[in-house]
Each structure stands twice: as C-alpha cells, then as structure tokens.
Design a protein around this motif. Structure first.
Motif, PDB file in Angstrom:
ATOM      1  N   LYS A   2       0.563  -1.355   0.182  1.00 51.04           N
ATOM      2  CA  LYS A   2      -0.414   0.498   0.246  1.00 51.04           C
ATOM      3  C   LYS A   2       1.192   1.303   0.376  1.00 51.04           C
ATOM      4  CE  LYS A   2      -3.088   2.648   2.189  1.00 51.04           C
ATOM      5  NZ  LYS A   2      -4.419   2.349   1.822  1.00 51.04           N
ATOM      6  N   THR A   3       0.256   1.789  -0.078  1.00 54.65           N
ATOM      7  CA  THR A   3       1.441   3.643  -0.744  1.00 54.65           C
ATOM      8  C   THR A   3       0.115   4.666  -0.189  1.00 54.65           C
ATOM      9  OG1 THR A   3       2.831   2.980  -2.547  1.00 54.65           O
ATOM     10  CG2 THR A   3       2.862   4.865  -1.972  1.00 54.65           C
ATOM     11  N   VAL A   4       1.010   5.545   0.544  1.00 55.09           N
ATOM     12  CA  VAL A   4       0.218   6.795   1.091  1.00 55.09           C
ATOM     13  C   VAL A   4       1.217   7.514   1.281  1.00 55.09           C
ATOM     14  CG1 VAL A   4      -1.310   5.386   2.815  1.00 55.09           C
ATOM     15  CG2 VAL A   4       1.022   6.262   3.573  1.00 55.09           C
ATOM     16  N   THR A   5       0.805   8.638   0.805  1.00 57.40           N
ATOM     17  CA  THR A   5       1.583  10.258   1.247  1.00 57.40           C
ATOM     18  C   THR A   5       2.029  10.837   2.324  1.00 57.40           C
ATOM     19  OG1 THR A   5       1.158  10.824  -1.007  1.00 57.40           O
ATOM     20  CG2 THR A   5       1.936  12.419  -0.209  1.00 57.40           C
ATOM     21  N   GLU A  25       6.699  -4.842  12.182  1.00 56.78           N
ATOM     22  CA  GLU A  25       7.665  -6.359  11.368  1.00 56.78           C
ATOM     23  C   GLU A  25       8.514  -6.058   9.928  1.00 56.78           C
ATOM     24  OE1 GLU A  25       7.948 -10.511  12.347  1.00 56.78           O
ATOM     25  OE2 GLU A  25       7.239  -9.689  14.883  1.00 56.78           O
ATOM     26  N   ASN A  26       7.281  -4.852   9.381  1.00 57.22           N
ATOM     27  CA  ASN A  26       6.934  -4.986   7.825  1.00 57.22           C
ATOM     28  C   ASN A  26       8.169  -3.965   7.821  1.00 57.22           C
ATOM     29  OD1 ASN A  26       4.001  -5.220   8.907  1.00 57.22           O
ATOM     30  ND2 ASN A  26       4.075  -5.826   7.305  1.00 57.22           N
ATOM     31  N   HIS A  59       4.916  -2.241   2.705  1.00 60.94           N
ATOM     32  CA  HIS A  59       5.025  -4.077   2.220  1.00 60.94           C
ATOM     33  C   HIS A  59       4.296  -4.854   3.727  1.00 60.94           C
ATOM     34  CE1 HIS A  59       7.684  -2.615  -0.926  1.00 60.94           C
ATOM     35  NE2 HIS A  59       8.195  -1.452  -0.101  1.00 60.94           N
ATOM     36  N   SER A  60       2.521  -4.899   3.611  1.00 56.20           N
ATOM     37  CA  SER A  60       2.234  -5.886   3.950  1.00 56.20           C
ATOM     38  C   SER A  60       0.890  -6.426   3.411  1.00 56.20           C
ATOM     39  CB  SER A  60       1.528  -5.084   5.381  1.00 56.20           C
ATOM     40  OG  SER A  60       0.851  -6.003   6.034  1.00 56.20           O
ATOM     41  N   LYS A  61       0.793  -7.809   3.648  1.00 55.79           N
ATOM     42  CA  LYS A  61      -0.321  -8.570   2.618  1.00 55.79           C
ATOM     43  C   LYS A  61      -1.648  -8.409   3.362  1.00 55.79           C
ATOM     44  CE  LYS A  61       2.752 -11.858   0.224  1.00 55.79           C
ATOM     45  NZ  LYS A  61       3.048 -13.272  -0.355  1.00 55.79           N
ATOM     46  N   ILE A  67      -2.147  -0.588   8.749  1.00 55.17           N
ATOM     47  CA  ILE A  67      -0.648   0.470   8.979  1.00 55.17           C
ATOM     48  C   ILE A  67      -0.893   1.358   8.519  1.00 55.17           C
ATOM     49  CG2 ILE A  67       1.513   0.728   8.658  1.00 55.17           C
ATOM     50  CD1 ILE A  67       1.916  -3.198   8.731  1.00 55.17           C
ATOM     51  N   ALA A  68      -1.186   2.104   7.422  1.00 57.49           N
ATOM     52  CA  ALA A  68      -2.028   3.097   7.196  1.00 57.49           C
ATOM     53  C   ALA A  68      -2.261   4.408   7.561  1.00 57.49           C
ATOM     54  CB  ALA A  68      -2.601   3.139   5.918  1.00 57.49           C
ATOM     55  N   GLU A  69      -3.299   3.616   8.497  1.00 51.98           N
ATOM     56  CA  GLU A  69      -4.099   4.081   9.760  1.00 51.98           C
ATOM     57  C   GLU A  69      -3.680   4.008  10.675  1.00 51.98           C
ATOM     58  OE1 GLU A  69      -8.564   3.340  12.279  1.00 51.98           O
ATOM     59  OE2 GLU A  69      -8.217   2.605  10.298  1.00 51.98           O
ATOM     60  N   SER A  70      -2.594   3.411  11.531  1.00 50.78           N
ATOM     61  CA  SER A  70      -1.705   4.231  12.692  1.00 50.78           C
ATOM     62  C   SER A  70      -1.035   5.715  12.254  1.00 50.78           C
ATOM     63  CB  SER A  70      -1.018   2.970  13.061  1.00 50.78           C
ATOM     64  OG  SER A  70      -0.028   2.208  12.502  1.00 50.78           O
TER      65      SER A  70
END
Length: 76
Positions: A2-5, A25-26, A59-61, A67-70
């Motif tokens: 996933k990509t975020v700015t 760990e990602n 990088h997480s399946k 993670i992005a939300e956190s």
C-alpha cells in the motif's frame, strides 16, 4: 503493498515517524522521484528532500490498511 503520502517537514516529525514504524516487522520504503530509502533508517529519511511530501510504501499483505491508519498523523 500500500502506498500513502506522508509529510515529514520537521525534525521532531521524522524522529516520531521512525520510532512509530520501527514497532512493525514489515518493510517500509520512502520514495521521492527515483530515490528511495528504508523508512526505518533515520539517516536515510534525513537524506531525503523533506520539504516535499514523500510516498511511503508499506509492504504488508494483510495489515497495510491498519498500518496506514496508525500512521495517519503523518499522512497528507
């Protein structure tokens, strides 16, 4: 993946950002144009042009959205 700015426009933000993502760990990459660094490396992050937003590759399946939300304190 996933990509975020993200916007890391201060020293304190960089320190806090690296501290927060090292809890996972990602793998994470910060990308600016053709340059990319390991986002867990504080020296690597400071080597980037922090005056502009950066792309963060998570990088997480299974947990990329969580993670992005956190990390929403750093997203644009």
């Amino acid at each position: 993946m996933k990509t975020v700015t993200v916007n890391l426009n201060s020293i304190d933000k960089v320190k806090s950002f690296v501290k927060d993502i090292t809890k996972y760990e990602n793998d994470f990459d910060l990308v600016s144009g053709h340059n990319f660094v390991d986002a867990k490396s504080i020296m690597g992050v400071f080597a980037m042009d922090l005056s502009k937003p950066l792309q963060l590759n998570i990088h997480s399946k299974n947990h990329a959205d969580q993670i992005a939300e956190s990390l929403s304190a750093y997203t644009c």
